[in-house]
Design an enzyme around this catalytic site. Structure first.
Site, PDB file in Angstrom:
ATOM      1  N   LYS A  12       0.847  -1.216   0.000  1.00  0.00           N
ATOM      2  CA  LYS A  12       0.000   0.000   0.000  1.00  0.00           C
ATOM      3  C   LYS A  12       0.868   1.246   0.000  1.00  0.00           C
ATOM      4  O   LYS A  12       2.012   1.220   0.470  1.00  0.00           O
ATOM      5  CB  LYS A  12      -0.939   0.036   1.211  1.00  0.00           C
ATOM      6  CG  LYS A  12      -0.268   0.038   2.602  1.00  0.00           C
ATOM      7  CD  LYS A  12       0.043   1.406   3.184  1.00  0.00           C
ATOM      8  CE  LYS A  12       0.783   1.316   4.504  1.00  0.00           C
ATOM      9  NZ  LYS A  12       1.366   2.538   4.998  1.00  0.00           N
ATOM     10  N   VAL A 107      11.012  -4.268   3.520  1.00  0.00           N
ATOM     11  CA  VAL A 107      10.723  -4.657   4.908  1.00  0.00           C
ATOM     12  C   VAL A 107      10.870  -3.432   5.822  1.00  0.00           C
ATOM     13  O   VAL A 107      11.810  -2.654   5.661  1.00  0.00           O
ATOM     14  CB  VAL A 107      11.682  -5.790   5.344  1.00  0.00           C
ATOM     15  CG1 VAL A 107      11.469  -6.162   6.804  1.00  0.00           C
ATOM     16  CG2 VAL A 107      11.473  -7.018   4.450  1.00  0.00           C
ATOM     17  N   ALA A 108       9.939  -3.282   6.778  1.00  0.00           N
ATOM     18  CA  ALA A 108       9.925  -2.123   7.696  1.00  0.00           C
ATOM     19  C   ALA A 108      10.052  -0.826   6.900  1.00  0.00           C
ATOM     20  O   ALA A 108      10.793   0.079   7.270  1.00  0.00           O
ATOM     21  CB  ALA A 108      11.036  -2.239   8.745  1.00  0.00           C
ATOM     22  N   GLY A 109       9.314  -0.755   5.801  1.00  0.00           N
ATOM     23  CA  GLY A 109       9.480   0.371   4.876  1.00  0.00           C
ATOM     24  C   GLY A 109       8.292   1.301   4.781  1.00  0.00           C
ATOM     25  O   GLY A 109       8.280   2.216   3.969  1.00  0.00           O
ATOM     26  N   GLY A 114       4.655  -6.575   6.001  1.00  0.00           N
ATOM     27  CA  GLY A 114       4.258  -7.575   6.995  1.00  0.00           C
ATOM     28  C   GLY A 114       2.748  -7.763   7.000  1.00  0.00           C
ATOM     29  O   GLY A 114       2.248  -8.893   7.115  1.00  0.00           O
ATOM     30  N   SER A 115       2.020  -6.663   6.851  1.00  0.00           N
ATOM     31  CA  SER A 115       0.551  -6.737   6.844  1.00  0.00           C
ATOM     32  C   SER A 115       0.059  -7.489   5.614  1.00  0.00           C
ATOM     33  O   SER A 115      -0.933  -8.221   5.678  1.00  0.00           O
ATOM     34  CB  SER A 115      -0.060  -5.330   6.857  1.00  0.00           C
ATOM     35  OG  SER A 115       0.387  -4.629   7.984  1.00  0.00           O
ATOM     36  N   ASP A 153      -2.866  -2.197   9.360  1.00  0.00           N
ATOM     37  CA  ASP A 153      -2.920  -2.145   7.894  1.00  0.00           C
ATOM     38  C   ASP A 153      -3.434  -3.440   7.269  1.00  0.00           C
ATOM     39  O   ASP A 153      -3.625  -3.511   6.049  1.00  0.00           O
ATOM     40  CB  ASP A 153      -1.517  -1.878   7.324  1.00  0.00           C
ATOM     41  CG  ASP A 153      -1.063  -0.445   7.559  1.00  0.00           C
ATOM     42  OD1 ASP A 153      -1.929   0.443   7.704  1.00  0.00           O
ATOM     43  OD2 ASP A 153       0.163  -0.220   7.596  1.00  0.00           O
TER      44      ASP A 153
END
Ligand code: C5P
Length: 307
Positions: A12, A107-109, A114-115, A153
């Site tokens: 997203k 990742v962690a962006g 992860g969602s 999210d």
């Protein structure tokens, strides 16, 4: 025949991300205009040998090794938590599973990587439990309610398309599609930013603006008009934690982006272009500088089973 299920879910961007004051539940009320992109996480789920538990294998596609290495494969992985929670909701024991995750979303962006994994896993588990144990297929609305327990999210990654997110981002109102296709260049950082840290920096900076009518913004008719309306209340907080991001936004706009902005809590920068050719051209410039630059299109469907 062993049961094999494939599912995918989209990244997203928040075209607009407005953030209110920290509430007593530890979350911030938000007013978010979400757009799903055709950058998808792909998940394959295979029934495991009895008693082997859940094993997770993560590999990447066009992402730096550092991103893949930072994803846990134990029970702290969101996909593992999704399997446990889903089985629990159906009143069943957690099944033995082998799960393969092909990661495409930084990742962690700030792009819901992860969602998206959790959303794809919910769709896959819905099918798996039905085929293996005869449980009823849950509707998308029911999956979104379970998804909200896993992350703010996750419900949007289930719905995809274009939608407004309120509450802490988990209350989804789907909208009709944008009138045009959007072309994006996503510039990922080698280091991630933790979402709670960015929200905490936002709290320290203490600037709140009233929420706007996102229905109106969603009715824009061109990338140029949309670019003007894009806004992210967390951007200044992300700049404070990672000052180099400001230069990257400037560089992308100088290179021809209609608008470049921190995506969600960052640090990925999402740049909107008025053509795919231009987005690809600029991605080559960034790659030649050693940066991770991915092109994507919006909008894209939500989590779904893949053949
Ligand atoms: O919901 P999720 O697990 O993605 O949230 C991670 C963290 O981000 C929360 O624990 C909270 O600190 C912060 N957050 C927030 N307000 C939101 C969403 C997330 O403060 N609306």
């Amino acid at each position: 025949m062993n049961t094999i299920i494939r599912a995918s879910a989209p990244a997203k961007v928040n075209l607009v991300f407005e953030v209110g004051q920290l509430a007593t539940d530890g979350y911030h009320p938000v007013n978010s205009l979400f757009l799903a992109l055709d950058l998808r996480e792909e998940l394959t789920l295979v029934k495991g040998e009895q008693g082997t538990g859940i094993s997770i294998y993560v590999h990447g596609d066009s992402l730096p090794e550092s991103h893949i290495d930072s994803v846990p494969t134990d029970q702290s992985n969101l996909v593992h938590k999704t399997a446990v929670l889903f089985a629990q909701k159906l009143g069943r024991p957690t099944p033995d599973l082998q799960i393969d995750i092909r990661k495409r979303i930084p990742v962690a962006g700030g792009m819901a990587g992860g969602s998206a994994d959790a959303a794809a896993m919910l769709i896959a588990m819905n099918e798996f439990m039905h085929l293996e144990h005869g449980t009823p297929i849950l509707a998308i609305e029911e999956l979104a309610v379970i998804g909200a327990e896993l992350g703010s999210d996750v419900p949007f990654c289930i719905y995809g398309g274009l939608a407004i997110g309120t509450g802490r981002g988990e209350v989804i109102t789907p909208l009709t599609d944008l009138a045009f296709e959007t072309n994006w260049l996503l510039c990922a950082s080698s280091k991630g930013l933790s979402t709670p840290t960015v929200f905490a920096a936002f709290d320290e900076m203490g600037s709140h603006t009233p929420f706007s009518d996102l229905n109106e913004i969603s009715a824009t008719t061109s990338p140029a008009e949309l670019g003007q309306k894009m806004a992210n209340d967390l951007e200044q907080a992300a700049f404070r934690l990672m000052p180099s991001l400001r230069d990257l936004v400037d560089q992308l706009e100088q290179l021809g982006a209609v608008r470049a902005m921190v995506s969600g809590s960052g640090p990925t920068i999402a740049a909107l272009f008025d053509s795919e050719a231009k987005a690809i051209e600029v991605s080559k410039v960034l790659k030649s500088q050693g940066l991770v630059a991915l092109t994507a299109k919006g909008q894209a469907p939500g989590a779904r089973l893949d053949g």
